[in-house]
Design a protein around this motif. Structure first.
Motif, PDB file in Angstrom:
ATOM      1  N   UNK A   1       0.821  -1.214   0.000  1.00  0.00           N
ATOM      2  CA  UNK A   1       0.000   0.000   0.000  1.00  0.00           C
ATOM      3  C   UNK A   1       0.854   1.263   0.000  1.00  0.00           C
ATOM      4  N   UNK A   2       2.129   1.134   0.362  1.00  0.00           N
ATOM      5  CA  UNK A   2       3.035   2.284   0.329  1.00  0.00           C
ATOM      6  C   UNK A   2       3.629   2.504  -1.055  1.00  0.00           C
ATOM      7  N   UNK A   3       3.284   1.613  -1.983  1.00  0.00           N
ATOM      8  CA  UNK A   3       3.785   1.761  -3.346  1.00  0.00           C
ATOM      9  C   UNK A   3       5.105   1.074  -3.595  1.00  0.00           C
ATOM     10  N   UNK A   4       5.445   0.075  -2.773  1.00  0.00           N
ATOM     11  CA  UNK A   4       6.688  -0.657  -2.975  1.00  0.00           C
ATOM     12  C   UNK A   4       6.733  -1.217  -4.396  1.00  0.00           C
ATOM     13  N   UNK A   5       7.830  -0.957  -5.111  1.00  0.00           N
ATOM     14  CA  UNK A   5       7.911  -1.300  -6.535  1.00  0.00           C
ATOM     15  C   UNK A   5       7.869  -2.799  -6.775  1.00  0.00           C
ATOM     16  N   UNK A   6       8.546  -3.559  -5.945  1.00  0.00           N
ATOM     17  CA  UNK A   6       8.567  -5.012  -6.142  1.00  0.00           C
ATOM     18  C   UNK A   6       7.202  -5.616  -5.840  1.00  0.00           C
ATOM     19  N   UNK A   7       6.553  -5.130  -4.777  1.00  0.00           N
ATOM     20  CA  UNK A   7       5.204  -5.619  -4.454  1.00  0.00           C
ATOM     21  C   UNK A   7       4.220  -5.243  -5.562  1.00  0.00           C
ATOM     22  N   UNK A   8       4.377  -4.047  -6.105  1.00  0.00           N
ATOM     23  CA  UNK A   8       3.487  -3.604  -7.182  1.00  0.00           C
ATOM     24  C   UNK A   8       3.633  -4.501  -8.411  1.00  0.00           C
ATOM     25  N   UNK A   9       4.884  -4.828  -8.746  1.00  0.00           N
ATOM     26  CA  UNK A   9       5.128  -5.705  -9.885  1.00  0.00           C
ATOM     27  C   UNK A   9       4.562  -7.095  -9.630  1.00  0.00           C
ATOM     28  N   UNK A  10       4.804  -7.621  -8.446  1.00  0.00           N
ATOM     29  CA  UNK A  10       4.333  -8.963  -8.138  1.00  0.00           C
ATOM     30  C   UNK A  10       2.810  -9.048  -8.167  1.00  0.00           C
ATOM     31  N   UNK A  11       2.136  -7.987  -7.690  1.00  0.00           N
ATOM     32  CA  UNK A  11       0.673  -7.978  -7.736  1.00  0.00           C
ATOM     33  C   UNK A  11       0.183  -8.039  -9.174  1.00  0.00           C
ATOM     34  N   UNK A  12       0.877  -7.328 -10.056  1.00  0.00           N
ATOM     35  CA  UNK A  12       0.497  -7.326 -11.474  1.00  0.00           C
ATOM     36  C   UNK A  12       0.630  -8.730 -12.071  1.00  0.00           C
ATOM     37  N   UNK A  13       1.647  -9.448 -11.634  1.00  0.00           N
ATOM     38  CA  UNK A  13       1.840 -10.815 -12.101  1.00  0.00           C
ATOM     39  C   UNK A  13       0.634 -11.681 -11.756  1.00  0.00           C
ATOM     40  N   UNK A  14       0.211 -11.648 -10.493  1.00  0.00           N
ATOM     41  CA  UNK A  14      -0.912 -12.490 -10.076  1.00  0.00           C
ATOM     42  C   UNK A  14      -2.220 -12.026 -10.707  1.00  0.00           C
ATOM     43  N   UNK A  15      -2.345 -10.733 -10.934  1.00  0.00           N
ATOM     44  CA  UNK A  15      -3.546 -10.229 -11.608  1.00  0.00           C
ATOM     45  C   UNK A  15      -3.645 -10.794 -13.023  1.00  0.00           C
ATOM     46  N   UNK A  16      -2.495 -10.867 -13.706  1.00  0.00           N
ATOM     47  CA  UNK A  16      -2.557 -11.389 -15.080  1.00  0.00           C
ATOM     48  C   UNK A  16      -2.841 -12.892 -15.087  1.00  0.00           C
ATOM     49  N   UNK A  17      -2.212 -13.611 -14.172  1.00  0.00           N
ATOM     50  CA  UNK A  17      -2.472 -15.053 -14.085  1.00  0.00           C
ATOM     51  C   UNK A  17      -3.963 -15.306 -13.851  1.00  0.00           C
ATOM     52  N   UNK A  18      -4.563 -14.537 -12.953  1.00  0.00           N
ATOM     53  CA  UNK A  18      -5.993 -14.718 -12.671  1.00  0.00           C
ATOM     54  C   UNK A  18      -6.868 -14.210 -13.806  1.00  0.00           C
ATOM     55  N   UNK A  19      -6.338 -13.326 -14.627  1.00  0.00           N
ATOM     56  CA  UNK A  19      -7.052 -12.891 -15.827  1.00  0.00           C
ATOM     57  C   UNK A  19      -7.181 -14.037 -16.824  1.00  0.00           C
TER      58      UNK A  19
END
Length: 448
Positions: free
Chosen positions: A284-302
């Protein structure tokens, strides 16, 4: 006019191999006469000769074309008589068009009559033949036992006949599929080094394109248990730098999984790697690695219907390959392998079922990703990603080799990627490292 026809021919030859509408046609001349084959230009209806110059009686002719393209088959005059055998010496003609089916064979019969067969028409003909044979058996039984009380027995005769016939057809089909798969894999293995060495080989043309969150997605393979996508601009330069900084003090020689549940160093994979722990508390603080990793799981679930969460998953993996010039006889590369099982068997709990590879730095020479059994070649593109999954969500069976892939040798420059292997059946209480590669929890294995 001539320039227009030449341009059409060049286009036909140059793009056939890459187009999803491309079809290979086999032509068999059983007419007893010489014929020639011409393509009919779809706009001008001009004839462009394809045979060189003719197809002799009893000969075959191969043709690469596209769905909906039409061709004219024309009888040629006899070399001795100088005449054709049509009415009043007219040269007979017939036509055929390329359809959407595969394994198309054009039979030129007596009288220059075209018979067009393909995978579907052959299957229908085979089914009709089988059904007619079984109906004949049932009719014979009916004539011998024409009594109402024998109706069930006659129906059983028909059913048994169909079942035996279908079983035999399935057995023959499975034998042919196994043979063709073996041939395909052997050819792919032999071509591996050639395709990796060919720097002129571009990324395979996608079957279709779509968008996800404004990013272009190219769908290369879309099979139930085998999907391969590329996504442009998947990650940012800042995210790449954040991963690289986190990986720098942790880099070590890469390892591969073995068949007994562990991992080890191997000559098949030459690279440096480092696991990057994702600090989800800083998302939630905008950590770059966490942001990237979230995008990964979002695409997998897409793409997949599993609602995958980050809990219990493997760390992001930073992998770096270094080029040392064309004379290096042991370049950094990753030999053909599967990230999870690719044997067509049922999924093993806690194991990998999808992968995303993200490109931060791309080499000047080499470094392509090649799915050799699917004939998909991907040249790395900075900030793009390659996604592939190897599980059928309906049957829970794994891919049967179509997502086997390799990292071509890096010859010059550096290739820096970020990889996420995605697992199914893990959570905070059952993390990825509580399972071995056999799908067995270490704690359970110790008690066996």
């Amino acid at each position: 006019m001539i320039l227009h026809l030449l341009t059409s021919l060049l286009l036909l030859g140059a793009t056939t191999a890459d187009s999803p509408d491309a079809r290979s046609i086999q032509i068999l001349n059983e007419s007893g006469r010489r014929v020639d084959i011409s393509w009919i230009h779809p706009q001008t209806e001009e004839l462009v000769l394809q045979s060189t110059p003719d197809v002799l009686a009893g000969a075959s002719f191969s043709l690469n074309s596209f769905v909906t393209h039409s061709f004219l088959v024309r009888e040629l005059p006899g070399k001795k008589s100088g005449e054709c055998e049509g009415s009043e010496g007219e040269c007979r003609v017939d036509y055929f068009s390329v359809n959407e089916n595969h394994d198309q064979v054009i039979l030129i019969k007596e009288g220059i009559e075209v018979e067009h067969t393909d995978s579907k028409s052959i299957a229908v003909k085979s089914a009709n033949t089988l059904l007619n044979e079984c109906k004949s058996q049932a009719d014979r039984s009916l004539k011998k036992n024409n009594k109402p009380e024998n109706a069930v027995e006659i129906l059983d005769t028909l059913t048994s006949c169909v079942q035996k016939g279908v079983a035999a057809e399935i057995e023959r089909a499975n034998e042919e599929i196994a043979f063709q798969a073996g041939v395909r894999k052997n050819m792919a293995a032999q071509l591996e080094n050639y395709t990796c060495a060919d720097e002129t080989l571009n990324t395979t043309v996608a079957k279709r394109t779509e968008t996800w969150r404004g990013k272009k997605v190219s769908v290369m393979i879309d099979r139930p248990a085998s999907k391969i996508h590329t996504i442009e601009d998947f990650l940012t330069e800042d995210e790449c730098k954040a991963v690289e900084m986190a990986a720098e003090p942790l880099l070590h020689d890469a390892t591969v999984a073995d068949g007994s549940g562990g991992s080890h160093k191997s000559d098949s994979r030459k690279a440096k790697q480092a696991g990057i722990h994702v600090n989800w508390s800083k998302e939630e603080e905008g950590d770059l690695i966490a942001r990237l990793s979230r995008r990964v799981y979002d695409y997998v679930n897409h793409v997949l219907p599993f609602d995958i969460m980050e809990d219990g998953q493997e760390d992001l993996m930073s992998i770096q390959y270094f080029g040392r010039g064309p004379e290096d006889d042991k370049p950094d590369r990753y030999m053909p392998h599967c990230d999870g099982d690719c044997n067509g068997m049922l999924f093993k709990p806690g194991n990998r079922m999808a992968t995303i590879v993200m490109y931060c730095e791309i080499p000047t020479v080499g470094g392509a990703t090649r799915f050799r059994n699917s004939n998909v070649h991907i040249k790395p593109k900075k900030h793009a990603a390659t996604f592939f999954s190897y599980i059928d969500p309906e049957t829970m069976k794994m891919d049967d080799g179509f997502t086997e892939h390799s990292g071509c040798p890096v010859v010059e420059g550096e290739k820096k990627i970020v990889t996420q292997w995605v697992r199914l059946g893990v959570d905070s209480e059952n993390p990825w490292n509580s399972f071995n590669t056999l799908g067995i929890k270490y704690s359970d294995a110790a008690n066996q």
